[in-house]
Scaffold this active site. Sequence first.
Site, short mmCIF file in Angstrom:
data_model
loop_
_atom_site.label_atom_id
_atom_site.label_comp_id
_atom_site.label_asym_id
_atom_site.label_seq_id
_atom_site.Cartn_x
_atom_site.Cartn_y
_atom_site.Cartn_z
N LYS A 127 -9.14 12.52 -4.27
CA LYS A 127 -9.64 11.49 -3.34
C LYS A 127 -11.04 11.88 -2.90
O LYS A 127 -11.37 13.07 -2.86
CB LYS A 127 -8.75 11.39 -2.11
CG LYS A 127 -8.81 10.06 -1.40
CD LYS A 127 -7.99 9.02 -2.13
CE LYS A 127 -7.77 7.78 -1.33
NZ LYS A 127 -6.68 6.98 -1.91
P1 NAD Z 1 -10.05 -2.78 2.89
O1 NAD Z 1 -11.27 -2.08 3.31
O2 NAD Z 1 -10.12 -3.85 1.86
O3 NAD Z 1 -9.31 -3.41 4.18
C1 NAD Z 1 -8.99 -2.66 5.31
C2 NAD Z 1 -8.40 -3.59 6.36
O4 NAD Z 1 -7.95 -2.80 7.47
C3 NAD Z 1 -9.41 -4.59 6.94
O5 NAD Z 1 -8.76 -5.81 7.19
C4 NAD Z 1 -9.82 -3.93 8.26
O6 NAD Z 1 -10.29 -4.86 9.22
C5 NAD Z 1 -8.49 -3.32 8.67
N1 NAD Z 1 -8.65 -2.25 9.65
C6 NAD Z 1 -9.46 -1.16 9.57
N2 NAD Z 1 -9.35 -0.42 10.69
C7 NAD Z 1 -8.43 -1.04 11.46
C8 NAD Z 1 -7.89 -0.77 12.74
N3 NAD Z 1 -8.29 0.28 13.46
N4 NAD Z 1 -6.96 -1.62 13.25
C9 NAD Z 1 -6.57 -2.71 12.55
N5 NAD Z 1 -7.04 -3.01 11.33
C10 NAD Z 1 -7.96 -2.19 10.79
O7 NAD Z 1 -9.06 -1.60 2.43
P2 NAD Z 1 -7.81 -1.72 1.43
O8 NAD Z 1 -8.29 -1.41 0.06
O9 NAD Z 1 -7.06 -2.98 1.71
O10 NAD Z 1 -6.96 -0.44 1.89
C11 NAD Z 1 -6.08 -0.50 3.01
C12 NAD Z 1 -5.14 0.71 2.98
O11 NAD Z 1 -4.41 0.70 1.75
C13 NAD Z 1 -5.83 2.08 3.03
O12 NAD Z 1 -5.00 2.96 3.75
C14 NAD Z 1 -5.89 2.50 1.58
O13 NAD Z 1 -5.93 3.90 1.43
C15 NAD Z 1 -4.56 1.95 1.07
N6 NAD Z 1 -4.52 1.74 -0.37
C16 NAD Z 1 -5.43 0.94 -1.00
C17 NAD Z 1 -5.33 0.73 -2.37
C18 NAD Z 1 -6.27 -0.21 -3.11
O14 NAD Z 1 -6.02 -0.47 -4.29
N7 NAD Z 1 -7.30 -0.75 -2.48
C19 NAD Z 1 -4.31 1.37 -3.11
C20 NAD Z 1 -3.39 2.16 -2.44
C21 NAD Z 1 -3.50 2.33 -1.05
#
Ligand code: NAD
Length: 422
Positions: free
Chosen positions: A112
């Site tokens: 990561k």
């Molecule tokens: P993203 O940046 O597209 O979206 C993040 C979302 O979380 C946004 O809506 C943002 O407003 C919200 N957010 C951030 N801080 C916040 C808070 N304090 N309170 C409430 N909402 C909050 O990110 P993503 O790609 O959707 O990733 C989200 C989670 O999923 C992360 O933990 C990431 O590690 C995990 N994840 C993502 C993927 C992927 O393929 N993108 C794969 C596995 C896991």
Amino acid sequence: MAAEKESGGTFSPRQTCEHFLEEAFDRLETVDEVRNLLRAPYRETRFELPLNRDDGSVSVFYGYRVQHEHSCGPFKGGLRFHPDVDMDHFVALAQLMTWKTAVLNLPFGGAKGGVNCDPRQLSSRERETLTKRYVERVAMIIGPDRDILAPDMGTGPQEMAWIVDAYALQAGFEPGVVTGKPLALGGSPGRLAATGRGVALVAGWAAEAAGIRLDGATVALQGFGNVGSHTARFLADQGAKVVAVVDVEGGKYSAAGLDIEGMVKAVQDQPGGAVPDLAVEGETISSEELFALEVDLLIPAAIGGVIHRGNADRVKARMVVEAANLPVTSEADQMLRERGVVVVPDVLANAGGVTVSYLEWVQNRQRYQWTEDRVNRELTDRLQHAWREVRERSEASDISYRLAAYQLGLERTIEAIELRGF
Ligand code: NAD
């Protein structure tokens, strides 16, 4: 990262991960040397990233890449742009990737990385420069057979395209160095929605096992970015009623169910659009209020450590599905377990993303693009197989889904380490 949470104490992703790992170790006969190898990452890298800003000033950010384990194949893990990241954060998330790829039986290890910047405060030119400079710094340790990057919080297909370009300058055109790319650069059909599709699939199987019918089930969701919005859409398609959604700016609640189709469309039309500003009916709701809703499924899909000892006893959901990484602290995990709340762990629930990343990497090696149907079929088959294995282990040993998943991931990783020798 060590952030003070409202009466929940300090959240340390590293300690949370270590706690889950030690719990799994306790039940396995593992020699100390292997335990020590798995506790610490293979490589930790941190470097300065100066950036000339559009206004003429210079900002200095820090870049990180942590590579945890690679006995089963190249390191694999996302790239996160977020102001609150540090080395401990990436050490934890890299380790989590090792178990995730192993639970899904993918030929990868875990890694990561990221930058401690707020991408919303950067222009497109600034993000491009920062991303390409990051690749320059790590070019020696990444590659399609070394370490493969992917999107995470704060990054998406555009950043992945810049990575392809920066890496090509060093090593020639090698789209397999990164997954989650745009289709035009060798991305896979279905990758953008894959994590959310996977969360919805696993949530459906786990709900069925718990006697909850997804058709008509109520859902509360924190996070409406890539993962949250696609999860909401797939669950709504299966008849679930998403009653509340919150993002970093605030949230919306409707007992009758929110217009998810309308919200997804509004966000697509206006990328970065905040949930409170979306033109859909609903009352205002905060994250803490959302966590306390009486719903069937509570799905944290944003950041880590949001369900902690200060609010876990207020959770009234029947099941928590971890779409985000490490959203439930180890103390909260224990509290939820004691109250009979089923937790579907991140290493399984959000593994749809890395699964389709693997399929994208395979297509890059073949220089041949599959159809979206084929990708989605493979994703469903692989996730379902992993879900069945985790469920069987959990039932056979009378342990949580998390412990069962960690055990399976550990056993596979340890077998590879021992076969290769060290
Ligand atoms: P993203 O940046 O597209 O979206 C993040 C979302 O979380 C946004 O809506 C943002 O407003 C919200 N957010 C951030 N801080 C916040 C808070 N304090 N309170 C409430 N909402 C909050 O990110 P993503 O790609 O959707 O990733 C989200 C989670 O999923 C992360 O933990 C990431 O590690 C995990 N994840 C993502 C993927 C992927 O393929 N993108 C794969 C596995 C896991």
